[in-house]
Structures are given as C-alpha cells and as structure tokens.
Design an enzyme around this catalytic site. Structure first.
Site, PDB file in Angstrom:
ATOM      1  N   GLU A 195      -0.504   1.608 -10.922  1.00 36.78           N
ATOM      2  CA  GLU A 195       0.900   1.446 -11.310  1.00 36.78           C
ATOM      3  C   GLU A 195       1.161   0.106 -11.976  1.00 36.78           C
ATOM      4  OE1 GLU A 195       2.614   4.108  -7.623  1.00 36.78           O
ATOM      5  OE2 GLU A 195       3.423   2.121  -7.992  1.00 36.78           O
ATOM      6  N   CYS A 251       3.880  -6.944  -3.762  1.00 36.97           N
ATOM      7  CA  CYS A 251       2.483  -6.648  -4.047  1.00 36.97           C
ATOM      8  C   CYS A 251       1.969  -5.595  -3.091  1.00 36.97           C
ATOM      9  CB  CYS A 251       1.681  -7.931  -3.911  1.00 36.97           C
ATOM     10  SG  CYS A 251      -0.073  -7.697  -3.789  1.00 36.97           S
ATOM     11  N   CYS A 290       4.639  -6.364 -14.396  1.00 36.50           N
ATOM     12  CA  CYS A 290       3.803  -6.602 -13.222  1.00 36.50           C
ATOM     13  C   CYS A 290       2.601  -5.678 -13.345  1.00 36.50           C
ATOM     14  CB  CYS A 290       4.603  -6.280 -11.962  1.00 36.50           C
ATOM     15  SG  CYS A 290       3.596  -6.335 -10.484  1.00 36.50           S
ATOM     16  N   CYS A 302      -7.047  -1.899  -2.372  1.00 34.78           N
ATOM     17  CA  CYS A 302      -7.281  -3.320  -2.091  1.00 34.78           C
ATOM     18  C   CYS A 302      -7.977  -3.444  -0.746  1.00 34.78           C
ATOM     19  CB  CYS A 302      -5.942  -4.068  -2.054  1.00 34.78           C
ATOM     20  SG  CYS A 302      -6.129  -5.831  -1.757  1.00 34.78           S
ATOM     21  N   CYS A 352       1.560  -3.911   3.608  1.00 38.95           N
ATOM     22  CA  CYS A 352       1.271  -3.450   2.254  1.00 38.95           C
ATOM     23  C   CYS A 352       0.731  -2.032   2.226  1.00 38.95           C
ATOM     24  CB  CYS A 352       0.253  -4.404   1.635  1.00 38.95           C
ATOM     25  SG  CYS A 352      -0.394  -3.821   0.095  1.00 38.95           S
ATOM     26  N   CYS A 411      -3.469  -6.559   4.149  1.00 44.52           N
ATOM     27  CA  CYS A 411      -2.194  -7.091   4.654  1.00 44.52           C
ATOM     28  C   CYS A 411      -1.419  -5.942   5.314  1.00 44.52           C
ATOM     29  CB  CYS A 411      -1.371  -7.685   3.513  1.00 44.52           C
ATOM     30  SG  CYS A 411      -2.256  -8.933   2.577  1.00 44.52           S
TER      31      CYS A 411
HETATM   32  S1  SF4 Z   1      -0.401  -7.479  -0.384  1.00 45.76           S
HETATM   33 FE1  SF4 Z   1      -1.749  -7.691  -2.195  1.00 45.76          FE
HETATM   34  S2  SF4 Z   1      -3.598  -8.680  -1.337  1.00 45.76           S
HETATM   35 FE2  SF4 Z   1      -2.452  -7.892   0.443  1.00 45.76          FE
HETATM   36  S3  SF4 Z   1      -3.371  -5.864   0.804  1.00 45.76           S
HETATM   37 FE3  SF4 Z   1      -1.600  -5.587  -0.568  1.00 45.76          FE
HETATM   38  S4  SF4 Z   1      -2.448  -5.583  -2.643  1.00 45.76           S
HETATM   39 FE4  SF4 Z   1      -3.977  -6.477  -1.273  1.00 45.76          FE
END
Ligand code: SF4
Length: 356
Positions: free
Chosen positions: A93, A340, A106, A113, A120, A117
């Site tokens: 995206e 993010c 963005c 990933c 996320c 986190c």
């Molecule tokens: S916030 Fe960013 S670095 Fe952290 S898990 Fe999500 S995508 Fe990855």
C-alpha cells in the site's frame, strides 16, 4: 528470461547499462528524463529515442513493476490509499496525502515486517520480502500519474509497510533516484525515513557517504525501557538508552530535526507520568527533536485502545510546558499515512472503496 527494470538503477548504473549496450552516454539522460521528469507510461512516448532503442527497451525491460488493485479516498481530507499488486502477487500500500502547501506520499518498503511492534497490523504475518527499488519508485510514479501533474508530489515519507532500514540497499537507491538532479530531483529536506530504531542501521546510514542526507523519524512510543520493550520487542536488543545516546550524538542541523513518533495507546503509554518521562528523556536536547503524537487507531485482533482526545491534548500540553515541539496527528484520512503498519487495515472508516 526475467526482464530487468530500469527503475532499479541509480543514475550511474543507468549510464553504465546504456554504455554496455554500445549506446552513447546521453541516452541515459534521455531515458531518465522520460521516466522521472515526464513520467511517461510507455516506451512509445520516449519520442527522441530511436525506434531501435525503444524496441530494445520494450523487449528487454519491464516498464511498471506494480499494478493498481484498488484505491480508497478519504471523505475528510482527500487522502487516497492505494493497494498495488507486485509481479509475484504480493500486495502493498501507499498513501497520497494532500496538504495545504504541498502533497506527500507515504511509501512501503517491505511486504510485511519482521520488527513485531504490538500496535502494528503490518507485522501480523511477519516479513514476506523486501521491496525492490523499482517497486518503491513506482509507488511514487504511479501515484503521481494517478493524481496528475497539477498535484505535484514534493514530499516522501518512508512510513508505510516495513522497516525501511532493514531493506537498506534498495531504500538507499530509491532515495538516490528521488534526489538525483537527472532523475526525480526532489529536495533532500522533503524526504523522511522512519525507523523503529535499529541502531546499527541508523549509524550505517549516517556514516554512508552515498546515502543522501534526508530527514530521520524514529518510532519511539515509550519513555521507559519496560513499556517500550512491551510494545516494541526490538527494544530488547536496541535499548531505549542506547537509542537516545545514538540519536543525541548524530550530526545535527537545525533544519533536520529528528522526529520522535509516539503512538498513544490508552492505559499503556498515555499517562501524564509518561509525558513527563518523555520530556525528561529528551532533556536538554529539545532543539534536536520534534514529537509527533499519534492517537492509536484500533484494528481487528488488538486489545489496544485509542485514548480520548482530552488526554491526548493533555499529553501535548505537558510537552509544551517543557518547551518541546509536539504535534498531534489526529485520526482522519491523513493519519493512515503515519501509522506505520496500520495501512493494511482492510476497512477504514470514512473511506469510499472504489475497485478498479
Ligand atoms: S510499526 Fe513499522 S517497524 Fe513496527 S512492525 Fe509495523 S511496519 Fe514494522
């Protein structure tokens, strides 16, 4: 044979590739002009290249690395979220964010990933793969083509899916293409790389003379080790103390303040005590940082909640009282770009889904 994509080359590599084909050096400039300045959508539009060269390019290289799957436009502020499909079927995206004086994109840098986190969505399925440079650059080019040249995109934030510095080489090359005068020619100051705080990679970027100097944002999210470790497991090895030591010692220019991103999660990191702790953590280095407060945007499969607006404002006020520059990124269409990893959330309130 798999075709190459010229958008994987920085300018020097493009020149070498052109020379290897026995073409004159200025052909690289012409190709770059059509790709990045004119932003054409096919080789046929590159009218000052000979027919032979155009045919060679058509046969041996791929043009776009991504295909549009769908887009969603915010009713509130005109942000547009795009879903792309790569050649291998993976989807990523990007978000177009119109602002009063400029437009921002963005971009994602990985499919999934590995950082993990807890707030996320992207990390739920782990890391699938790094994006190629062409796939990063095509997010910019295809969105620019979509919104039209009258909506020039001058700002880029690497805050979409993935940890940009875990895809170091491809992200570096994307930044080279973005800032090269012969290519996208964007201002370094208008590009921001957002990292979860992988210290070795942050140091590497600052020590790398070939990595164009751009802005850095760091996903901080807590002002004490225990809380940060809880919401960002990466903090076990890249501790908060080491992170702040590293950030405090990076070469500093006033125009390049480091952005500390802080996702506010109700009952986890949003108390008044947390705000005071954050101010203490920043300490005397106030001029070095800006704090970006982002109220958490809940998604399915999470127990985390968004704090109420009043406590978010209170948090900001405490930082202001310490003379710390702090902004709130409120949840409207715009905030999808900053959160993010939340970009993969399937249904966003206030968005109209339009299938292509
Ligand atoms: S916030 Fe960013 S670095 Fe952290 S898990 Fe999500 S995508 Fe990855």
């Amino acid at each position: 044979m798999e075709k190459i994509n010229l958008k994987n080359f920085n300018y020097k590599e493009l020149e070498n590739w052109v020379k290897e084909r026995g073409w004159q050096k200025f052909r690289a400039k012409q190709i770059a002009k059509w790709l990045y300045n004119k932003k054409v959508s096919s080789y046929d539009q590159m009218t000052d290249l000979s027919k032979d060269i155009r045919n060679y390019l058509k046969e041996n290289t791929e043009f776009d690395s991504l295909e549009l799957v769908s887009f969603e436009k915010s009713n509130l502020d005109g942000s547009i979220k795009f879903l792309w499909r790569a050649k291998d079927g993976n989807t990523i995206e990007s978000v177009f964010i119109p602002e009063r004086e400029h437009n921002t994109i963005c971009v994602s840098t990985q499919v999934g990933c590995a950082v993990g986190c807890k707030f996320c969505y992207t990390t739920k399925d782990g890391l699938i793969r790094n994006l190629e440079t062409a796939e990063i650059i095509d997010q910019y080019l295809l969105v620019q083509r979509f919104v039209g040249n009258e909506n020039r995109i001058s700002n880029v934030v690497f805050m979409g899916m993935g940890e940009p510095l875990a895809n170091y080489d491809n992200v570096k090359k994307a930044v080279q293409i973005m800032t090269d005068k012969n290519m996208l020619d964007l201002s370094n100051r208008k590009i921001t790389i957002s990292s979860s705080g992988i210290l070795a990679q942050i140091n590497r970027m600052y020590e790398d003379p070939e990595f164009p100097q751009v802005r850095l944002a760091v996903s901080l999210n807590a002002a004490d080790q225990k809380t940060r470790e809880y919401i960002m497991p990466i903090s076990k090895t890249n501790t908060l103390e080491d992170l702040m030591k590293t950030l405090n010692s990076l070469p500093f220019k006033t125009g390049y303040r480091i952005m500390l991103e802080y996702v506010l999660i109700k009952g986890v990191n949003d108390s008044e005590k947390d705000a005071h702790n954050l101010a203490r953590l920043i300490g005397k280095n106030k001029k070095r940082y800006k704090v970006n407060l982002i109220p958490f945007n809940p998604f399915e499969e999470t127990d985390f909640q968004r704090p109420d607006d009043k406590s978010v404002e209170k948090f900001q006020k405490i930082l202001w009282d310490y003379n710390i520059s702090a902004f709130i990124r409120w949840s409207k269409g715009r905030d999808i770009s900053a959160a993010c990893g939340q970009l993969r959330k399937k249904e966003l309130n206030n968005f109209i889904k339009i299938k292509t």
